[in-house]
Design an enzyme around this catalytic site. Structure first.
Site, mmCIF file in Angstrom:
data_model
loop_
_atom_site.group_PDB
_atom_site.id
_atom_site.type_symbol
_atom_site.label_atom_id
_atom_site.label_comp_id
_atom_site.label_asym_id
_atom_site.label_seq_id
_atom_site.Cartn_x
_atom_site.Cartn_y
_atom_site.Cartn_z
ATOM 1 N N CYS A 152 -19.472 -1.103 1.153
ATOM 2 C CA CYS A 152 -19.270 -0.728 2.563
ATOM 3 C C CYS A 152 -20.121 0.461 2.986
ATOM 4 C CB CYS A 152 -17.799 -0.450 2.829
ATOM 5 S SG CYS A 152 -16.740 -1.821 2.369
ATOM 6 N N HIS B 97 -16.894 4.128 8.783
ATOM 7 C CA HIS B 97 -16.607 2.803 8.232
ATOM 8 C C HIS B 97 -15.234 2.370 8.738
ATOM 9 C CE1 HIS B 97 -16.123 -0.615 5.817
ATOM 10 N NE2 HIS B 97 -15.316 -0.073 4.923
ATOM 11 N N ASN C 199 -12.320 -4.939 8.700
ATOM 12 C CA ASN C 199 -13.308 -4.288 7.840
ATOM 13 C C ASN C 199 -14.402 -5.302 7.493
ATOM 14 O OD1 ASN C 199 -14.763 -3.219 5.697
ATOM 15 N ND2 ASN C 199 -12.969 -2.510 4.568
HETATM 16 N N1 COA Z 1 2.451 -7.441 5.261
HETATM 17 C C1 COA Z 1 3.697 -7.017 5.032
HETATM 18 N N2 COA Z 1 3.985 -6.189 3.997
HETATM 19 C C2 COA Z 1 2.980 -5.803 3.197
HETATM 20 C C3 COA Z 1 1.660 -6.233 3.402
HETATM 21 C C4 COA Z 1 1.406 -7.090 4.473
HETATM 22 N N3 COA Z 1 0.174 -7.540 4.754
HETATM 23 N N4 COA Z 1 0.875 -5.689 2.440
HETATM 24 C C5 COA Z 1 1.673 -4.945 1.666
HETATM 25 N N5 COA Z 1 2.946 -5.010 2.116
HETATM 26 C C6 COA Z 1 4.137 -4.381 1.584
HETATM 27 C C7 COA Z 1 4.014 -4.028 0.112
HETATM 28 O O1 COA Z 1 4.288 -5.154 -0.684
HETATM 29 C C8 COA Z 1 5.023 -2.937 -0.010
HETATM 30 O O2 COA Z 1 6.297 -3.540 -0.074
HETATM 31 P P1 COA Z 1 7.419 -2.955 -1.093
HETATM 32 O O3 COA Z 1 7.664 -1.536 -0.614
HETATM 33 O O4 COA Z 1 8.550 -3.888 -0.888
HETATM 34 O O5 COA Z 1 6.791 -3.004 -2.442
HETATM 35 C C9 COA Z 1 4.941 -2.214 1.326
HETATM 36 O O6 COA Z 1 4.325 -3.126 2.235
HETATM 37 C C10 COA Z 1 4.143 -0.942 1.267
HETATM 38 O O7 COA Z 1 2.938 -1.227 0.594
HETATM 39 P P2 COA Z 1 1.835 -0.148 0.345
HETATM 40 O O8 COA Z 1 0.774 -0.706 -0.530
HETATM 41 O O9 COA Z 1 2.515 1.133 -0.075
HETATM 42 O O10 COA Z 1 1.284 0.042 1.838
HETATM 43 P P3 COA Z 1 0.268 1.096 2.355
HETATM 44 O O11 COA Z 1 0.849 1.825 3.492
HETATM 45 O O12 COA Z 1 -0.335 1.883 1.221
HETATM 46 O O13 COA Z 1 -0.889 0.182 2.946
HETATM 47 C C11 COA Z 1 -3.105 -0.694 2.495
HETATM 48 C C12 COA Z 1 -1.615 -0.719 2.111
HETATM 49 C C13 COA Z 1 -3.866 -1.677 1.631
HETATM 50 C C14 COA Z 1 -3.226 -1.091 3.962
HETATM 51 C C15 COA Z 1 -3.627 0.760 2.294
HETATM 52 O O14 COA Z 1 -3.310 1.209 0.993
HETATM 53 C C16 COA Z 1 -5.113 0.862 2.481
HETATM 54 O O15 COA Z 1 -5.615 0.718 3.585
HETATM 55 N N6 COA Z 1 -5.870 1.165 1.399
HETATM 56 C C17 COA Z 1 -7.315 1.262 1.472
HETATM 57 C C18 COA Z 1 -7.885 -0.130 1.357
HETATM 58 C C19 COA Z 1 -9.315 -0.196 1.839
HETATM 59 O O16 COA Z 1 -9.713 0.482 2.752
HETATM 60 N N7 COA Z 1 -10.104 -1.087 1.214
HETATM 61 C C20 COA Z 1 -11.464 -1.320 1.565
HETATM 62 C C21 COA Z 1 -12.308 -0.151 1.286
HETATM 63 S S1 COA Z 1 -13.940 -0.367 1.793
#
Ligand code: COA
Length: 328
Positions: free
Chosen positions: A111, A255, A285
């Site tokens: 990215c 980004h 993204n």
């Molecule tokens: N819909 C509903 N629930 C979801 C979900 C979705 N699409 N994805 C995850 N969950 C759930 C999880 O299973 C978890 O449930 P649980 O508490 O029962 O286990 C809960 O939501 C919280 O998950 P968590 O991973 O803690 O959420 P978060 O707030 O950290 O958000 C991301 C997850 C992936 C959005 C976040 O971590 C993120 O943006 N990370 C960076 C990723 C990125 O930018 N990647 C590309 C880089 S170039």
């Protein structure tokens, strides 16, 4: 010596996937995706090849620049989702655009790829006599690699392409690139598998062996932690080289991964969110294409204007980061 972005171009595929559409694949909902990421919809390439999207964006940029494709001396394509292991997307885009006097190659900094490519374009322009224009294309079809059974990652990504034509100029310029390879397994997609015929049992462990074949894997929390530091660092390192402050920047083009990451970075830099160009709500993204797609849209809407100072800041798999400060 800096660069002038003579023109921008972009292409996104027709097909749109809304948050509600993901209910067909995984247990999710619009409210969760919007509040946790800021994304509402994204484009999907379907059967449109990645090179096709890149070529469309490139053709628009060439036309808007008012130059002949034959005047382009170098084509750099940033992509992490090439249609082929070989030839490069850049060579195919060369064929499509008729930029037949150019050297051409791809670069993969995930990215952060557009910022990496732009900085390399500048270096090539300044060291290769006779090269007048460089075509930088960022084109991505993440949907080919996304695991549509992983609700934590599939909802984040979209497809699209954008391009710029750059030339030498004495405008303001600074860039800083970086990488932390110890985080490589946090965001990865394997491109080849070992032929079963020649496979022997092994306990070889490189951090990737337990990752899925051909599907994008991410440790969302680890990437998030990296990203909220990498975005401000990308700006601060580039800014320190020319002694410019965040207040002097007209527009930040980050980004487009997650609006919460951008908000945290904005707070760290002491910059209001109004100065950040956001397109992730409608494109998600799109990896390396996300910064130039946002730039192109802001230019088309008359938001980013000539003479303004822009900071483009990215991060991604690698884990890489990069910042470029330019005068538009
Ligand atoms: N819909 C509903 N629930 C979801 C979900 C979705 N699409 N994805 C995850 N969950 C759930 C999880 O299973 C978890 O449930 P649980 O508490 O029962 O286990 C809960 O939501 C919280 O998950 P968590 O991973 O803690 O959420 P978060 O707030 O950290 O958000 C991301 C997850 C992936 C959005 C976040 O971590 C993120 O943006 N990370 C960076 C990723 C990125 O930018 N990647 C590309 C880089 S170039």
């Amino acid at each position: 010596m800096g660069i002038n972005i003579l023109a921008t171009g972009a292409y996104v595929p027709q097909q749109t996937l809304t948050n509600d559409d993901f209910k067909r694949f995984v247990d999710t909902n619009d409210e969760w995706i919007r509040t946790r990421t800021g994304i509402s919809e994204r484009r999907m390439a379907g059967w449109e090849p990645n090179w096709y999207m890149g070529a469309q964006a490139a053709k628009q940029a060439i036309e808007r620049a008012g130059i002949s494709p034959e005047e382009i001396g170098f084509i750099i394509t940033a992509t992490a989702t090439s249609d082929f292991h070989t030839p490069s997307m850049a060579s195919v885009i060369q064929r499509e655009t008729g930029a037949l006097n150019a050297a051409a190659f791809d670069m993969n900094a995930a990215c952060s790829g557009f910022v990496y490519a732009l900085d390399n374009a500048r270096r090539y322009l300044q060291t290769e006599p006779g090269v007048k224009y460089v075509l930088v294309v960022a084109t991505e079809a993440l949907s080919r690699f996304v695991d549509f059974e992983d609700r934590g990652s599939c909802i984040l990504f979209g497809d699209g392409a954008a391009a710029v034509i750059v030339e030498n100029s004495d405008k303001l310029y600074s860039a800083a690139l970086g990488s932390d390879g110890t985080g490589a397994p946090f965001l990865c997609a394997r491109s080849m598998q070992i032929a079963p015929e020649i496979r022997i049992e092994s306990d070889f462990e490189d951090g990737f062996t337990d990752k899925p074949l051909h599907k994008l894997y991410q440790d969302g929390k680890a990437v998030y932690k990296f990203a909220v530091k990498a975005l401000p660092t990308a700006f601060e390192k580039a800014a320190a080289k020319i002694g410019i402050s965040a207040e002097e920047i007209d527009w930040f083009i980050p980004h487009q991964a997650n609006v919460r990451i951008i908000e945290t970075a904005a707070k760290h830099l002491g910059v209001p969110m109004e100065k950040f160009i956001i397109t992730l709500d409608h494109y998600g993204n799109t990896s390396s294409a996300s910064i130039p797609l946002a730039l192109n849209e802001a230019v088309e809407k008359g938001i980013v204007k000539r003479g303004q100072k822009i900071a483009m800041i990215g991060f991604g798999a690698g884990l890489t980061y990069g910042g470029a400060i330019i005068e538009f």
